[in-house]
Write a protein that holds these residues in place. Structure first.
Motif, PDB file in Angstrom:
ATOM      1  N   ARG A 178      48.958 -13.319 -77.979  1.00  0.00           N
ATOM      2  CA  ARG A 178      50.031 -13.574 -78.938  1.00  0.00           C
ATOM      3  C   ARG A 178      50.042 -15.041 -79.363  1.00  0.00           C
ATOM      4  NH1 ARG A 178      55.770 -14.231 -76.867  1.00  0.00           N
ATOM      5  NH2 ARG A 178      54.938 -16.323 -76.831  1.00  0.00           N
ATOM      6  N   ASN A 234      47.709 -17.070 -79.791  1.00  0.00           N
ATOM      7  CA  ASN A 234      46.635 -17.471 -80.687  1.00  0.00           C
ATOM      8  C   ASN A 234      46.521 -16.566 -81.903  1.00  0.00           C
ATOM      9  OD1 ASN A 234      45.351 -19.824 -79.304  1.00  0.00           O
ATOM     10  ND2 ASN A 234      45.459 -18.350 -77.647  1.00  0.00           N
ATOM     11  N   CYS A 235      47.610 -15.903 -82.223  1.00  0.00           N
ATOM     12  CA  CYS A 235      47.646 -15.081 -83.430  1.00  0.00           C
ATOM     13  C   CYS A 235      48.600 -15.743 -84.414  1.00  0.00           C
ATOM     14  CB  CYS A 235      48.115 -13.676 -83.095  1.00  0.00           C
ATOM     15  SG  CYS A 235      48.190 -12.635 -84.551  1.00  0.00           S
ATOM     16  N   PRO A 236      48.082 -16.541 -85.348  1.00  0.00           N
ATOM     17  CA  PRO A 236      48.990 -17.291 -86.215  1.00  0.00           C
ATOM     18  C   PRO A 236      49.748 -16.433 -87.218  1.00  0.00           C
ATOM     19  CG  PRO A 236      46.728 -17.711 -86.846  1.00  0.00           C
ATOM     20  CD  PRO A 236      46.684 -16.857 -85.615  1.00  0.00           C
TER      21      PRO A 236
END
Lengths: 205, 403
Positions: A192, A194-196
């Motif tokens: 989560r 690293n999910c922009p």
């Protein structure tokens, strides 16, 4: 399409399309969000309350450390209650003694969403995903199990990764391997974080 | 589509690990997977909008090109090196203009690298060595989706086994908080720039020991660069248009940074084989684009859109590109008035205004060849299935046919 993913080890893997109410995990039910998906915007965090803490539960328990439930202290009973290893009924004084009636009612109300939700939840919003694969590569389980493949930035070389990019969007394949499952689960949020575009989220926020 | 492995030619990352199984596409990003998924939506050969046989279209194209007085060849960025070479031969034979998208894309940076003004490295070295990963004026999350996860910030490889949390330092410089900038968390820095030139000056004055603009950020980044030893800057279109052609100070900045630690520059990314075309042209002519074989020189007025605007050409041979979509409207209006021969596998806006349309193949699906990745590494691409025509064979037939 939004998918809620199953979360607990003991439960059967199931995928639910968000036309049904979400599993409520906080004190407030999330079902009201179903008809207004725009409120699922993580940056505002509307309607997504914090999960129940052991301290909140402990305050409503008898706090006598009577050990009738099999635990050494009421605090450890509170922990196990939240982890769904113990049931509220195991605390017999709470049901037998009238002076706890008020507390019992409050506790039942507090734990109601927990009993309904046998699982914690991962939400994947495929509409927001661009298939960058950040989640696949950062996952510590992937790095450990498939260091030459996903750990090095390539696609999976193992048959059953947790996440995989399929037709340009992220899909969940084998949830049981995730560090968030199991008795000694770790509340890992690497995917989560690293999910922009917020295509990956967890129910607890 | 048959099962197998392929290389994606959606952008200049040229991801080599695409798996196709039971008509599902694995590992490709959204952009790349759509190329494989919709590969069967092909264009038919046509003359002035009417469907014809392939040979008829090819002969008509040869006629138009033979009778043209001023020809320009444009596009070429999505076809393999072998086909580009034939296109350059054709331009030479017809004394034509030749240009690609690099004129308004990152061509300037490729030229600086080829001339040796900017030190460069490969993405594989970045993967195993780089510490500071600096994205300047680019949003790779959206434009080159797998750039971060496959080559730069996230993979664990070589000397960087501990992953992004400890072994990498991400820097994003952009005018807005882009999706990539949202990844800036621990061990990372986001610089919201107002002027790219000011940031260049900021770095230069920091290295001289003065506190210029952005001194907090530049000081920290320079310190991290010294710590990491091997660092890389990825420049995008934001940097190119921010510097506006004045590269002198930027080159000086990179040179001075290299006195502190190894700092390399790689253009962020573009069309699949744009760098290939630029390298071929540089090898053959000494310039990378905007070239006229009549005057044997390169000039800004030989840029394709300028040629169209100034009525300098009467025929355009467009290969694997959609200028009607990508060029400004007033240029497209004028483009419509000249003869267009289009060689492309898919329907596009340009195919609607083209005189002759010749269907070709998609690299990585029904034609193979060599392509050059954004860092200059040549990648051999094997096709998934045997195609009837390839860009190379079509261009070869035109080359043999024209007088």
């Amino acid at each position: 399409m939004k998918i809620i993913l199953p979360p607990h080890p003991t439960s059967i893997i199931q995928l639910l399309i968000i036309s049904k109410p979400l599993f409520p995990i906080g004190r407030g039910s999330l079902s009201h969000l179903v008809n207004r998906p725009e409120e699922l915007n993580i940056s505002e965090n509307k309607g997504l309350e914090m999960p129940i803490t052991p301290m909140e539960v402990y305050k409503l328990l008898p706090k006598t450390n009577c050990k009738k439930c099999g635990e050494q202290t009421c605090m450890s009973f509170a922990f196990k209650l939240i982890n769904r290893e113990k049931k509220l009924e195991d605390c017999t004084p709470l049901f037998e003694e009238k002076k706890y009636a008020g507390q019992l009612k409050e506790l039942q109300k507090l734990l109601e969403p927990l009993q309904e939700a046998t699982e914690t939840g991962l939400i994947v919003d495929e509409d927001l995903c661009v298939g960058c694969g950040n989640c696949v590569v950062v996952c510590p389980v992937h790095a450990a199990e498939d260091p030459k493949g996903m750990g090095s930035g390539f696609g999976p070389t193992i048959e059953d990764p947790i996440l995989r990019i399929e037709d340009g969007v992220v899909k969940v394949i084998e949830m049981m391997k995730c560090r968030r499952y199991g008795k000694n689960r770790v509340l890992c949020v690497a995917c989560r974080e690293n999910c922009p575009s917020d295509a990956i989220r967890f129910l607890e926020g | 589509m048959p099962d197998g492995m392929s290389t994606c030619t959606g952008c200049s990352c040229l991801c080599p690990d695409i798996v196709i199984k039971d008509s599902k596409i694995f590992n490709a990003c959204r952009k790349g997977s759509s190329i494989f998924k919709h590969q069967d939506e092909r264009i038919e050969p046509s003359i002035e909008g009417k469907k014809v046989k392939f040979e008829e279209a090819l002969n008509k194209a040869i006629d138009i090109i033979s009778s043209s007085e001023k020809l320009a060849i444009f596009g070429l960025d999505t076809i393999p090196l072998e086909a580009q070479e034939v296109a350059i031969e054709l331009a030479k034979k017809r004394k034509a203009y030749i240009d690609d998208n690099s004129a308004f894309c990152l061509g300037d940076f490729i030229e600086l690298i080829l001339k040796g003004d900017l030190p460069t490295t490969t993405l594989d070295d970045v993967k195993s060595n780089a510490y500071v990963i600096f994205y300047w004026g680019t949003d790779p999350y959206n434009s080159l989706s797998r750039h971060l996860s496959m080559y730069t910030y996230y993979p664990r490889a070589g000397k960087r086994q501990r992953g992004y949390e400890e072994d990498r330092y991400l820097v994003v410089a952009d005018v807005r908080e882009s999706h990539t900038a949202k990844l800036v968390k621990k061990n990372a820095k986001f610089i919201k720039v107002e002027s790219d030139e000011a940031l260049v000056e900021g770095f230069l004055s920091s290295m001289e020991g003065k506190a210029g603009k952005y001194y907090e950020e530049t000081g920290r980044i320079l310190k991290e660069m010294q710590r990491g030893k091997f660092n890389v800057i990825f420049g995008g279109l934001g940097l190119k248009y921010g510097l506006n052609g004045k590269y002198g100070r930027f080159i000086e900045m990179i040179k001075k940074m290299n006195e502190l630690a190894e700092v390399y520059f790689i253009p962020a990314g573009f069309h699949a084989n744009m760098r290939g075309f630029n390298e071929l042209m540089f090898e053959k002519t000494g310039s990378i684009n905007r070239y006229s074989f009549e005057t044997e020189s390169s000039a800004p007025e030989y840029e394709f859109s300028e040629l169209v605007k100034n009525d300098s050409i009467d025929t355009a041979l467009i290969v694997g590109s959609d200028p009607a979509n990508s060029l400004p409207f007033d240029v497209v209006k004028k483009l419509k008035e000249i003869n267009i021969v289009l060689i492309d596998p898919k329907p596009s806006l340009t195919s609607k205004i083209a005189e002759v349309v010749i269907p070709s193949a998609i690299t990585g699906i029904d034609q193979g060849g060599t392509m050059v990745r954004s860092d200059g590494v040549r990648i051999k691409i094997e096709p998934l299935l045997e195609g009837e025509y390839t860009d190379e064979s079509i261009l070869q037939k035109i080359l043999e046919g024209v007088s």
